[in-house]
Design an enzyme around this catalytic site. Structure first.
Site, short mmCIF file in Angstrom:
data_model
loop_
_atom_site.label_atom_id
_atom_site.label_comp_id
_atom_site.label_asym_id
_atom_site.label_seq_id
_atom_site.Cartn_x
_atom_site.Cartn_y
_atom_site.Cartn_z
N ARG A 127 17.90 -0.36 10.27
CA ARG A 127 17.46 -0.35 8.86
C ARG A 127 15.82 -0.60 9.14
NH1 ARG A 127 15.26 -4.45 5.41
NH2 ARG A 127 16.27 -5.88 6.72
N GLU A 174 4.65 -2.99 7.78
CA GLU A 174 5.70 -3.70 8.42
C GLU A 174 6.16 -2.67 9.72
OE1 GLU A 174 8.74 -5.26 6.48
OE2 GLU A 174 7.52 -6.84 5.49
N HIS A 218 20.19 -10.77 11.36
CA HIS A 218 19.42 -10.72 9.90
C HIS A 218 20.16 -9.92 9.04
CE1 HIS A 218 15.80 -10.82 7.64
NE2 HIS A 218 15.86 -9.74 7.49
N ARG A 220 12.29 -2.72 14.53
CA ARG A 220 12.95 -3.95 14.84
C ARG A 220 14.17 -4.09 16.15
NH1 ARG A 220 14.13 -6.39 9.08
NH2 ARG A 220 12.05 -6.53 8.36
N HIS A 239 16.68 -9.81 13.68
CA HIS A 239 15.33 -9.75 13.27
C HIS A 239 14.52 -10.77 14.33
CE1 HIS A 239 11.53 -10.53 11.40
NE2 HIS A 239 11.93 -9.96 10.10
C1 SIN Z 1 10.66 -9.72 6.63
O1 SIN Z 1 9.87 -10.16 5.76
O2 SIN Z 1 10.50 -9.47 7.90
C2 SIN Z 1 12.22 -9.55 6.22
C3 SIN Z 1 12.09 -8.28 5.37
C4 SIN Z 1 13.18 -7.38 5.58
O3 SIN Z 1 14.11 -7.56 6.41
O4 SIN Z 1 13.06 -6.12 5.35
#
Ligand code: SIN
Length: 546
Positions: A391, A120, A356, A295, A249
């Protein structure tokens, strides 16, 4: 009516449930949750849990990634503690029965944990342990199963906490005249099915009520995310910290009929690319890491594209990957999108950013203790120092698990060594002079107004003027709520409105205070990071009202 227990837990996400299972061997547990036990933010977490298992990964890498995402405000000791403790907590979940996805393509040693590790944004290595795209739901249902089968835990569903009871609450009511350092004695809780307010008396109280996404018009959070823990903690006198850092998000589904549906960052981790309406990728204009930048960067980039082009959404395209792979890796997303007429194996998904995750919250130490004795806070409702100004993806379930363990160990030590008793003579909830509400419209109107001005004035990009406007609006609404609140019998939507308004006011105060841009807080008048003045947490504490 009064219910006594050793531990009172408010909230039933991964944090509250894990803590409950750990302390239940040492004392009685009352677990209060405002709807059904499975209705939590955890349940919607798609991505997974970040932890170091990869052969090329290291604790140092994970620490570095967390610190970089946090943009100078993480507490390094906390980051190291959480990262190092992660693998043990994952192993515990496996022992409880969670079946994480394993990597079937690579050979592994017998009994080794050869996870299928996802990637991610902001992570330099694949380290997301997951159960397809439904990690939160799987973890939550395993924990709920165990909680339901533990004799020492009583679950109170459809019970919404109104306010914490502290030693000073009792002083205010004239029961005790001596001065004493404040400590928590439990909470007043509304049973939604009978409309009765119950006094829950506890030796130790844990707040684990999750986030506050519903403060904003557009959010990935479920309806329960109304910031209850932060608001209750603040009203009771705890210090709250860093509430200006609201994480948006980048990719929530944009569709008229979709409500709060997240398109997991794991889609970009598996090669998904953000494109504009003309089909052109745009992230390379904003960051060398492109779609896998942190993010805050990606959400601001999308916001800027939308403002420049006037488009309603951008698009996330993974249709170049094998359709079978997409369906197996993202079965939930695939089905859900199909239900809205979007086949993600063949076409791009329309997406927009949405509120988010709350990086700030009740300030705690490394054991989840707030600055009111016997009151703990863990999970999204707490500000531990792990996330700093932003975060890192999939660090939230990790933090909840690690802190549930640390807080449980400390709470049991406290219980044993300090020889607490349940406080006698807790005053019952005072309803004298209240009547049934005759103006429900006021609640829905104020709720709607808060969510709109927070989105427009205190969103991804802020300015001095917009924040000042938000401050004026929230002050008016707070006056109205105060007037209304004490005249009418308490009801769930009124409790949530009061909490949303409190959290909105705290976010605005923190955002006005921080005169720089850092992490998730971006103010166009103070557009760069200013380490000399602002390399510190924003702390707020309500003046004591005697
Ligand atoms: C996501 O699956 O994008 C959310 C996971 C997160 O907020 O850490």
């Amino acid at each position: 009516m009064e219910i006594q227990s050793d531990f009172l837990i408010i909230g039933s996400g991964v944090a509250g449930l894990s803590f409950a299972l750990k302390v239940a061997s040492f004392g009685s547990v009352a677990l209060v949750t405002k709807k059904k036990v499975m209705e939590s933010n955890t349940n919607l977490a798609q991505g997974g849990i970040a932890s170091v298992f990869g052969s090329m990964d290291s604790f140092d890498f994970h620490v570095d990634d967390t610190l970089i995402a946090g943009d100078g405000l993480c507490n390094r000791d906390v980051v190291e503690m959480v990262v190092n403790d992660g693998p043990d907590r994952i192993r515990e979940l496996i022992e409880l029965g969670v079946k994480f996805n394993l990597n079937r393509n690579e050979p592994s040693e017998p009994n080794s944990l050869n996870f299928d590790l996802g990637l991610e944004g902001g992570h330099q290595q694949n380290r997301i342990v997951h159960v397809k795209d439904m990690t939160g739901k799987e973890v939550e249902s395993v924990l709920v199963h165990h909680v339901r089968n533990r004799e020492n835990i009583i679950l109170f569903e459809d019970h919404i906490a109104i306010d914490l009871i502290t030693f000073s609450t009792r002083m205010k009511r004239g029961l005790i005249t001596t001065t004493h350092e404040d400590h928590c004695c439990g909470a007043y809780v509304l049973d939604r099915t009978t409309n009765q307010v119950i006094t829950f008396s506890a030796k130790i109280t844990l707040i684990a009520t999750g986030g506050a996404g519903k403060v904003y018009l557009y959010t990935s959070n479920p309806d329960i995310a109304t910031g209850d823990g932060i608001a209750m903690g603040y009203r009771a006198g705890t210090t709250v910290a860093n509430l200006e850092f609201v994480q948006f998000h980048p990719t929530c589904l944009y569709h008229q009929e979709a409500k709060n549906f997240l398109i997991s960052e794991a889609v970009r981790g598996e090669g998904g690319v953000l494109i504009d309406a003309a089909g052109s990728p745009f992230m390379e204009k904003y960051d060398p890491l492109k779609d896998l930048a942190c993010r805050d960067v990606v959400a601001r980039a999308i916001d800027s594209e939308l403002k420049k082009t006037g488009a309603d959404s951008v698009f996330l395209d993974i249709s170049h990957k094998d359709p079978e792979f997409i369906q197996q890796r993202f079965p939930n997303l695939y089905e859900k999108c199909l239900g809205f007429g979007i086949d993600m194996t063949r076409e791009p998904i329309p997406v927009v950013p949405a509120a988010h995750y709350m990086c700030g919250g009740i300030a705690t130490d490394m054991f989840g203790r707030s600055d009111i004795q016997r009151l703990y806070a863990i999970g999204e409702t707490a500000c531990t120092g792990l996330h700093g100004a932003n975060r890192l993806a999939s660090n939230s379930l990790l933090e909840a698990l690690v802190y549930a363990n640390k807080a449980a160990e400390q709470a049991v030590r406290d219980l044993n060594s300090l020889n607490f008793t349940n406080s006698p003579d807790l005053p019952p909830w005072d309803e004298v002079g209240t009547t049934d509400s005759d103006e429900v419209i006021m609640v829905s109107h104020n709720w709607d107004e808060i969510r709109r001005f927070m989105w427009n004035y205190v969103g991804i990009v802020r300015s001095v003027k917009r924040l000042a406007r938000a401050k004026r609006r929230i002050e008016n609404i707070q006056n109205e709520i105060r007037e209304y609140y004490w005249n009418f019998k308490v009801a769930a939507d009124l409790i949530e409105l009061r909490n949303i308004a409190t959290v909105a006011e705290l976010i605005v105060q923190c955002a006005i205070h921080r005169q720089e841009s850092r992490g998730l807080h971006h103010n166009i008048e103070y557009s760069s990071r200013d380490d000399q003045r602002w390399n510190k947490d924003t702390l707020l504490r309500r003046p004591f009202v005697g």
